[in-house]
Design a protein around this motif. Structure first.
Motif, PDB file in Angstrom:
ATOM      1  N   ASN A  57       0.811  -1.215   0.000  1.00 51.43           N
ATOM      2  CA  ASN A  57       0.000   0.000   0.000  1.00 51.43           C
ATOM      3  C   ASN A  57       0.844   1.264   0.000  1.00 51.43           C
ATOM      4  N   GLU A  58       2.004   1.200   0.664  1.00 50.11           N
ATOM      5  CA  GLU A  58       2.888   2.363   0.712  1.00 50.11           C
ATOM      6  C   GLU A  58       3.877   2.374  -0.449  1.00 50.11           C
ATOM      7  N   ALA A 134      -6.967  -1.880  -3.958  1.00 54.51           N
ATOM      8  CA  ALA A 134      -6.302  -0.613  -4.304  1.00 54.51           C
ATOM      9  C   ALA A 134      -6.768  -0.118  -5.672  1.00 54.51           C
ATOM     10  N   ALA A 175       4.328   5.362  -2.857  1.00 54.43           N
ATOM     11  CA  ALA A 175       3.067   5.993  -2.442  1.00 54.43           C
ATOM     12  C   ALA A 175       3.239   6.847  -1.200  1.00 54.43           C
ATOM     13  N   ASN A 176       4.094   6.424  -0.259  1.00 55.62           N
ATOM     14  CA  ASN A 176       4.211   7.165   0.995  1.00 55.62           C
ATOM     15  C   ASN A 176       4.866   8.528   0.829  1.00 55.62           C
ATOM     16  N   SER A 179       2.485  12.302   0.261  1.00 57.05           N
ATOM     17  CA  SER A 179       1.869  13.167   1.265  1.00 57.05           C
ATOM     18  C   SER A 179       2.425  14.580   1.195  1.00 57.05           C
ATOM     19  N   TYR A 201      -0.135   8.707  -8.709  1.00 53.37           N
ATOM     20  CA  TYR A 201      -0.562   8.188  -7.397  1.00 53.37           C
ATOM     21  C   TYR A 201      -2.076   8.337  -7.276  1.00 53.37           C
ATOM     22  N   LEU A 203      -5.486   7.467  -4.455  1.00 52.31           N
ATOM     23  CA  LEU A 203      -5.894   7.125  -3.092  1.00 52.31           C
ATOM     24  C   LEU A 203      -7.410   7.024  -3.045  1.00 52.31           C
ATOM     25  N   ASN A 208      -6.605   2.945   0.710  1.00 55.30           N
ATOM     26  CA  ASN A 208      -5.786   2.142  -0.200  1.00 55.30           C
ATOM     27  C   ASN A 208      -5.129   3.038  -1.241  1.00 55.30           C
ATOM     28  N   LYS A 209      -3.856   2.750  -1.517  1.00 56.59           N
ATOM     29  CA  LYS A 209      -3.088   3.607  -2.409  1.00 56.59           C
ATOM     30  C   LYS A 209      -2.465   2.748  -3.504  1.00 56.59           C
ATOM     31  N   ARG A 210      -2.172   3.402  -4.626  1.00 57.18           N
ATOM     32  CA  ARG A 210      -1.414   2.732  -5.670  1.00 57.18           C
ATOM     33  C   ARG A 210      -0.621   3.767  -6.462  1.00 57.18           C
ATOM     34  N   THR A 211       0.549   3.358  -6.918  1.00 55.62           N
ATOM     35  CA  THR A 211       1.344   4.211  -7.808  1.00 55.62           C
ATOM     36  C   THR A 211       1.664   3.432  -9.083  1.00 55.62           C
TER      37      THR A 211
END
Length: 468
Positions: A57-58, A134, A175-176, A179, A201, A203, A208-211
Motif C-alpha cells: 500500500n505504501e 487498491a 506511495a508514501n 503526502s 498516485y 488514493l 488504499n493507495k497505488r502508484t
C-alpha cells in the motif's frame, strides 16, 4: 489496585486500536511479535499479513522482523520457519528443527497437527487483497513516435471505492512520498516537456493507495551540435577546406552552408547542401573560395535546427581576366595569356550571386556535386566564337555539347574532349570535320563522362541528385 487499573487501561487501548482498524502502531509493542523499520522508526503490526499489505500500500520495502518463539529475539522475517497456530496467529522459529519439535509436542498434548506456512503464500494473499482493493491506474501517452513537442500522459483510474485523490510527480516515487510531493491531477492528463520517468498516485476513501510509473524517451528538442575546423593553415592558399562534424541523438537529415552570417530561417529555401560522404575515411566538407564568414546549418530528423559560423582569411583572390597566375578554382590549372584560347571554359553563379570560374565543365560539375556548392546558373564557353572569347557564354541547358572524335585534330583547344557550341553545325564547322564525326552528348551524360575523363583527374564522387 493501581497495577490492575494500569493493566485494564492497556487492554482497553489495545482493543480500541484493533477495533479502529489500526494495523501498525507502537501500541502493539507489548503485544505483537511482528515489527518493521518505517521512516527510521520501529513500527509494530498485528500480523505478518498486515505488514506485507502495508508494504504494498505504501509502495516501499521495509526491514521486516519477527520474534523467535524459542529465544524471544528479533530475527529477519525472510529467515524463519512460520508455524500457523490458528486462522489469525502465526509463530516464528529461527531454526526449522525447533519448529518441528514444537509441532510434535503440540500434537502430543492437544492431538492437533499444526502446519507450517510459506512466506510466499502469505505474500500472495496480501498481493491478491491489495490488487482487489487498491485503485487501478492505466497510463497512455499521446504519441510514442519521436517528437520535438511536449507529450501528454493520459491517466485512467478505476476503483471499487471512491477515489479521493490523484497526483503525479517527476521521477519514480513510492506511495508514501505523495503526502508532501506531487501535483494534483484535475483533468485526467498531464503534459511533460522532457524525457524521464513520471509517477501517478491514486488514493481511495478506504486509505488504499497505488502508484504507477511511465518512462518517456521519445522527446527530442535538442539541436544538432556542429563542429567546424580548418585542417589547412597555408596563408597563401587559393582555397581552404572547412571540415564539418555534426552529432545528434536522432540523426542528421540535412546539412547546408552559405556565405555570410546567416540564421536558421535563411536555410528554409536557400543555402548550398553539403555533399554526402564519399567513403568512410572522408569527412563532410565545404570548400572556402574567398575570405569572410561562412555559416553551416544542420537539421536533425525531428526538425531541430542549428547554425554555426566560421571566419576564413588568407585566401588569395582571382578573377576571370586572362593573365599569368589565374587558375581554375578546382584543379588550379594555370590559365595564362600566352594563348587566347586558354581561358575559363565554364562558369557558374551560386545562390549568393558569386561567380565561380573553371577551366572546363568537369571541374564545374565537381565543384557542384563533390564540394556541395549550389549553383543557380551554369554556363559554358561558346567555342565557335572569335578569340579571345571573353564574354561568349551559353547556358548549359541551351548548349550543344559534343565529344570530339579522337582520330581528328581539334584546333588548339588544349586537346579537351568536350566542346560547347550553339548548335551542331557550328561545332562541325569549328572543328573542321563532318557532322558524322561529331558525337553529340546529352546533358545528363556529361557529368558521368567528366568523372573519369577530365584531363586525368579521376573524381570519385556520388552525385546527390536529391540535393540538386
Amino acid at each position: 489496585m493501581r497495577k490492575y487499573l494500569r493493566f485494564g487501561l492497556l487492554v482497553c487501548v489495545i482493543l480500541v486500536a484493533f477495533l479502529s482498524g489500526n494495523q501498525n502502531s507502537t501500541v502493539f509493542a507489548k503485544t505483537t511479535d511482528v515489527q518493521a523499520i518505517k521512516n527510521g522508526e520501529v513500527v509494530y503490526y498485528k500480523n505478518v499479513f498486515s505488514l506485507l499489505y502495508d508494504e504494498l500500500n505504501e509502495g516501499v520495502t521495509l526491514t521486516k522482523k519477527v520474534q523467535d518463539y524459542s529465544t524471544k529475539k528479533w530475527v529477519a522475517l525472510d529467515s524463519v520457519t512460520i508455524v500457523k497456530t490458528n486462522t489469525s496467529k502465526n509463530i516464528y522459529f529461527s531454526k526449522e528443527a525447533d519448529a518441528d519439535q514444537y509441532i510434535n509436542a503440540y500434537k502430543t498434548k492437544n492431538n492437533v497437527k499444526l502446519k507450517k506456512v510459506e512466506l510466499n503464500t502469505i505474500k500472495t494473499s496480501a498481493r491478491e487483497k491489495y490488487d482487489k482493493e487498491a485503485p487501478s491506474i492505466v497510463l497512455n501517452v499521446s504519441t510514442t513516435k519521436p517528437t520535438k513537442t511536449d507529450v501528454t500522459v493520459n491517466v485512467d483510474v478505476t476503483d471499487n471505492k471512491e477515489v479521493t485523490l490523484i497526483k503525479w510527480a517527476i521521477g519514480t516515487k513510492p506511495a508514501n512520498k505523495f503526502s508532501n510531493v506531487g501535483t494534483t491531477l484535475t483533468d485526467n492528463s498531464f503534459t511533460v516537456s522532457k524525457n524521464g520517468t513520471y509517477t501517478v498516485y491514486a488514493l481511495d476513501n478506504d486509505g488504499n493507495k497505488r502508484t504507477k510509473s511511465i518512462t518517456i524517451s521519445n522527446i527530442d528538442k535538442t539541436t544538432p551540435v556542429i563542429t567546424l575546423s580548418i585542417p589547412e593553415s597555408d596563408v597563401t592558399a587559393v582555397s581552404k577546406k572547412i571540415q564539418v562534424s555534426t552529432t545528434d541523438d536522432t540523426g542528421i537529415q540535412d546539412q547546408k552552408w552559405a556565405y555570410g552570417n546567416k540564421g536558421v530561417e535563411y536555410f528554409v529555401d536557400k543555402g548550398s547542401r553539403i555533399a554526402p560522404l564519399q567513403n568512410a575515411n572522408q569527412k563532410d566538407k565545404i570548400i572556402a573560395l574567398k575570405n569572410g564568414v561562412y555559416t553551416v546549418y544542420a537539421e536533425d530528423k525531428m526538425g531541430n535546427k542549428a547554425v554555426k559560423t566560421i571566419t576564413i582569411d588568407g585566401i588569395s583572390e582571382f578573377t576571370e581576366v586572362t593573365q599569368a597566375g589565374v587558375h581554375c578554382e578546382v584543379c588550379r590549372m594555370d590559365l595564362h595569356n600566352t594563348d587566347p584560347n586558354k581561358v575559363y571554359s565554364a562558369k557558374a553563379i551560386d545562390q549568393e550571386g558569386t561567380t565561380h570560374y573553371f577551366c572546363r565543365i568537369g571541374c564545374m560539375y565537381h565543384q557542384e556535386h563533390a564540394n556541395g556548392i549550389a549553383f543557380t546558373n551554369k554556363y559554358v564557353r561558346d567555342y565557335s566564337a572569335t578569340a579571345p572569347r571573353s564574354n561568349n557564354w551559353i547556358a548549359v541547358e541551351n548548349a550543344v555539347t559534343v565529344k570530339f572524335n579522337k582520330s581528328e585534330t581539334a584546333k588548339g583547344i588544349m586537346g579537351w574532349n568536350l566542346f560547347h557550341f550553339t548548335d551542331l553545325s557550328s561545332a562541325a564547322n569549328y572543328l573542321g570535320v563532318s557532322k558524322e564525326n561529331v558525337v553529340a552528348e546529352k546533358l545528363e551524360n556529361i557529368s558521368e563522362y567528366t568523372k573519369t575523363n577530365n584531363k586525368g583527374m579521376n573524381y570519385q564522387y556520388e552525385v546527390d541528385k536529391v540535393a540538386q
